[in-house]
Scaffold this motif. Structure first.
Motif, PDB file in Angstrom:
ATOM      1  N   HIS A   1      -3.587   5.707  -1.151  1.00  0.00           N
ATOM      2  CA  HIS A   1      -4.736   5.158  -1.865  1.00  0.00           C
ATOM      3  C   HIS A   1      -4.342   4.236  -3.010  1.00  0.00           C
ATOM      4  N   LEU A   2      -3.039   4.003  -3.186  1.00  0.00           N
ATOM      5  CA  LEU A   2      -2.556   3.119  -4.239  1.00  0.00           C
ATOM      6  C   LEU A   2      -2.237   1.750  -3.652  1.00  0.00           C
TER       7      LEU A   2
ATOM      8  N   SER B   1      -0.346  -1.713  -4.859  1.00  0.00           N
ATOM      9  CA  SER B   1       0.511  -2.374  -5.846  1.00  0.00           C
ATOM     10  C   SER B   1       0.455  -3.873  -5.616  1.00  0.00           C
TER      11      SER B   1
ATOM     12  N   ASN C   1      -0.398  -1.154 -10.511  1.00  0.00           N
ATOM     13  CA  ASN C   1      -0.774  -0.147  -9.525  1.00  0.00           C
ATOM     14  C   ASN C   1      -2.263   0.119  -9.669  1.00  0.00           C
ATOM     15  N   HIS C   2      -2.987  -0.009  -8.533  1.00  0.00           N
ATOM     16  CA  HIS C   2      -4.434   0.181  -8.520  1.00  0.00           C
ATOM     17  C   HIS C   2      -4.766   1.404  -7.679  1.00  0.00           C
ATOM     18  N   ASP C   3      -5.607   2.279  -8.227  1.00  0.00           N
ATOM     19  CA  ASP C   3      -6.159   3.398  -7.470  1.00  0.00           C
ATOM     20  C   ASP C   3      -7.532   2.957  -6.981  1.00  0.00           C
TER      21      ASP C   3
ATOM     22  N   HIS D   1      -9.507   1.105 -11.931  1.00  0.00           N
ATOM     23  CA  HIS D   1      -8.513   1.075 -10.853  1.00  0.00           C
ATOM     24  C   HIS D   1      -7.083   0.894 -11.360  1.00  0.00           C
ATOM     25  N   LYS D   2      -6.894   0.215 -12.469  1.00  0.00           N
ATOM     26  CA  LYS D   2      -5.525  -0.043 -12.950  1.00  0.00           C
ATOM     27  C   LYS D   2      -4.988   1.211 -13.633  1.00  0.00           C
TER      28      LYS D   2
ATOM     29  N   TRP E   1       0.830  -1.194   0.000  1.00  0.00           N
ATOM     30  CA  TRP E   1       0.000   0.000   0.000  1.00  0.00           C
ATOM     31  C   TRP E   1       0.869   1.251   0.000  1.00  0.00           C
ATOM     32  N   ASN E   2       0.416   2.277  -0.714  1.00  0.00           N
ATOM     33  CA  ASN E   2       0.975   3.618  -0.675  1.00  0.00           C
ATOM     34  C   ASN E   2      -0.197   4.597  -0.706  1.00  0.00           C
TER      35      ASN E   2
END
Length: 554
Positions: free
Chosen positions: A331-332, A334, A344-346, A352-353, A328-329
């Motif tokens: 709201h991202l 990975s 990377n998913h938002d 999301h991708k 996690w980063n």
């Protein structure tokens, strides 16, 4: 008056008394004819006056006898030169001293023939030694080389160089790509001064051997776990990541198709969910705030769960193989799969991708974001470590191939942002330390066992590693000395998974012996100076403001 008798032969030109064979006083090879008897003349020589006798020395010194002593007068000229005793010339060998003193003989030095300058004053004639030192030159090295600017080399006469010397200097200058008059050693401009001040006292007064800590400051690590929990059904797979400790002081662990949440405050265990029979849980990862849990499945699906409400928020697809690692980063999210893909998913948007990180060719088993979110490190079964810049994800910033096995263990240093530690698997067993800014390797330590996990200490300059065969141990290394300060055999088999508590004092480990153990590796701090998250205070309630004591495991 003394009388001296001298015999002289008579001159007979018709005889062979003066034969050419007697020239030089040598004896004839053949017998010569009989010569007539010589004529005797008497000469009166006055005797010398009496002299006083010299005093005898008290010490008698024996002079060496000449080689021709005892030989007749006629044979002395036939004595070969080899019979004369001469002191052999010995060349002094250069000894092992702290300075160079040339031992070349004077007759071996190539001395040029130069003219001696005339004396400038008739009243005081110049010394022969001073004149020779003024004009002598040994292959270009003048003995009159001083620092006086008024003296010019043109005032000293030099002889012309030979053609061979000129040709040699020309070939040497062309081989070195330099002009013949260029100095090989010359003074350069001063080095630029450092913009950062250097404390010389701290640099040169540092002890070579670190001082031993006193008994009151020495840290003690227990050799026995504080608590042991059963973990039946734990999948024995090196490439999975099914254990994580949240900032909310909760542990998530996946046992085959089920995900359990264990609270370190109350000691209670809850079953979050269970997957279908067609798949299994391959990875779990808490969000930064500890409120949501990301779950990767064997089918490639990624789920996000609200742990407090025990509800699934959303499901994200895109991977074709199992998702073995996540990170996690904010709201991202990975994720890395078995084919070597990293997405990377938002999680805030429908599509999301947002990024596809192409670098690995085999399964991605290690993934870790830096605390500030500026760098991402990934490791895979292709023995590759990739360091990514969050602002430019089309290609990795650095690719490192120094490991000889799969890279699962990744850890960013908490007190030095650009320091990354990576650990290799069975065929490697080494921990490399990288400068992520320049991409250079800082240091390396060989653990002699596969590295399955790395964790930096939040309170000491140390790094902890978990490994497999042959010791299956938990090891604490000092940094930057990389000295093993603590080691304990943690499990009966290799340690597959490990996770650090939010306050950095307890490390949880799990292995194929179907057990999860808790190890006290640090001390709590007072007043919330270090660490963050919810911790249980001794005899009180938890507090989210910071560290207020040691973590208590129920």
């Amino acid at each position: 008056m003394a009388t001296l008798a001298i015999s002289t032969p008579e001159k007979q030109y018709g005889s062979k008394a003066f034969s050419t064979k007697l020239a030089g006083g040598r004896l004839p090879l053949l017998s010569s004819p009989k010569l007539p008897s010589p004529r005797t003349e008497t000469i009166h020589v006055p005797s010398p006056p009496p002299s006083t006798p010299r005093p005898r020395r008290s010490i008698v010194t024996a002079s060496p006898r000449p080689a021709w002593e005892g030989l007749p007068q006629s044979e002395r000229t036939l004595l070969p030169t080899s019979a004369i005793r001469r002191k052999p010339r010995t060349r002094k060998e250069y000894g092992k001293t702290d300075r160079f003193i040339p031992n070349r003989r004077v007759d071996e030095a190539p001395i040029r023939t130069v003219r001696t300058p005339r004396a400038t004053s008739s009243k005081q004639p110049p010394s022969v030694l001073a004149g020779a030192a003024y004009g002598l030159s040994l292959e270009g090295l003048s003995l009159n080389d001083d620092d006086d600017d008024n003296t010019s080399s043109h005032d000293i006469p030099h002889s012309k160089q030979s053609p061979d010397s000129i040709a040699y200097q020309s070939s040497l200058s062309s081989a070195c790509d330099m002009a013949p008059t260029t100095r090989i050693l010359s003074f350069q401009p001063k080095a630029p001064e450092s913009s950062r001040p250097i404390d010389l006292r701290a640099v040169y007064n540092r002890p070579l051997i670190p001082r031993a800590r006193g008994a009151q400051h020495r840290r003690r690590i227990a050799t026995a776990p504080e608590r042991v929990l059963d973990a039946p059904g734990l999948v024995d797979d090196y490439y999975l990541n099914v254990l994580d400790w949240s900032r909310g002081n909760q542990i998530a662990i996946a046992l085959e198709r089920q995900v359990y949440i264990w609270s370190a405050e109350t000691g209670t265990v809850e079953n979050l969910f269970e997957t279908s029979a067609e798949t299994y849980v391959s990875s779990v990862k808490w969000s930064n705030d500890g409120a949501h849990l990301g779950v990767g499945l064997g089918t490639g699906e990624v789920q996000i769960w609200d742990v407090e409400d025990q509800t699934k928020i959303r499901s994200m697809n895109g991977h074709e193989e199992r998702v073995g690692v996540m990170g996690w980063n904010k709201h991202l999210l990975s994720t890395g799969d078995r084919k070597g893909q990293v997405f990377n998913h938002d999680v805030r948007i429908r599509q999301h991708k947002i990024a596809d990180l192409v670098s690995h060719t085999l399964e991605v088993c290690g993934l870790e974001w830096r605390a500030d979110g500026a760098r991402l490190a990934t490791g895979g079964n292709d023995n590759l470590v990739s360091i990514w810049d969050a602002r430019k994800l089309d290609a990795p910033q650095h690719r490192k191939t120094n490991h000889n096995a799969a890279v699962k263990a990744l850890a960013w240093c908490p007190w030095r942002n650009n320091l990354l530690a990576t650990g290799g698997g069975s065929a490697d067993g080494k921990i490399h330390f990288w400068n992520s800014t320049e991409g250079t390797r800082v240091d390396t330590v060989d653990t002699k066992s596969p590295v399955t996990g790395l964790h930096w200490s939040q309170h000491h300059k140390e790094i902890m590693s978990t490994g497999g065969f042959p010791n299956n141990s938990l090891t604490v290394w000092t940094y930057p000395e990389l000295v093993k300060s603590f080691e304990v055999g943690a499990h009966e088999a290799r340690i597959l998974h490990s996770s650090m508590s939010p306050d950095g004092t307890v490390l949880a480990t799990a292995g194929p012996d179907e057990s999860m153990k808790f190890w006290r590796v640090g001390e709590g701090t007072k007043g919330g100076e270090r660490g963050a998250g919810l911790v249980k205070k001794e005899g009180g309630e938890g507090d989210r403001s910071g560290m207020a004591g040691q973590l208590v495991i129920r």
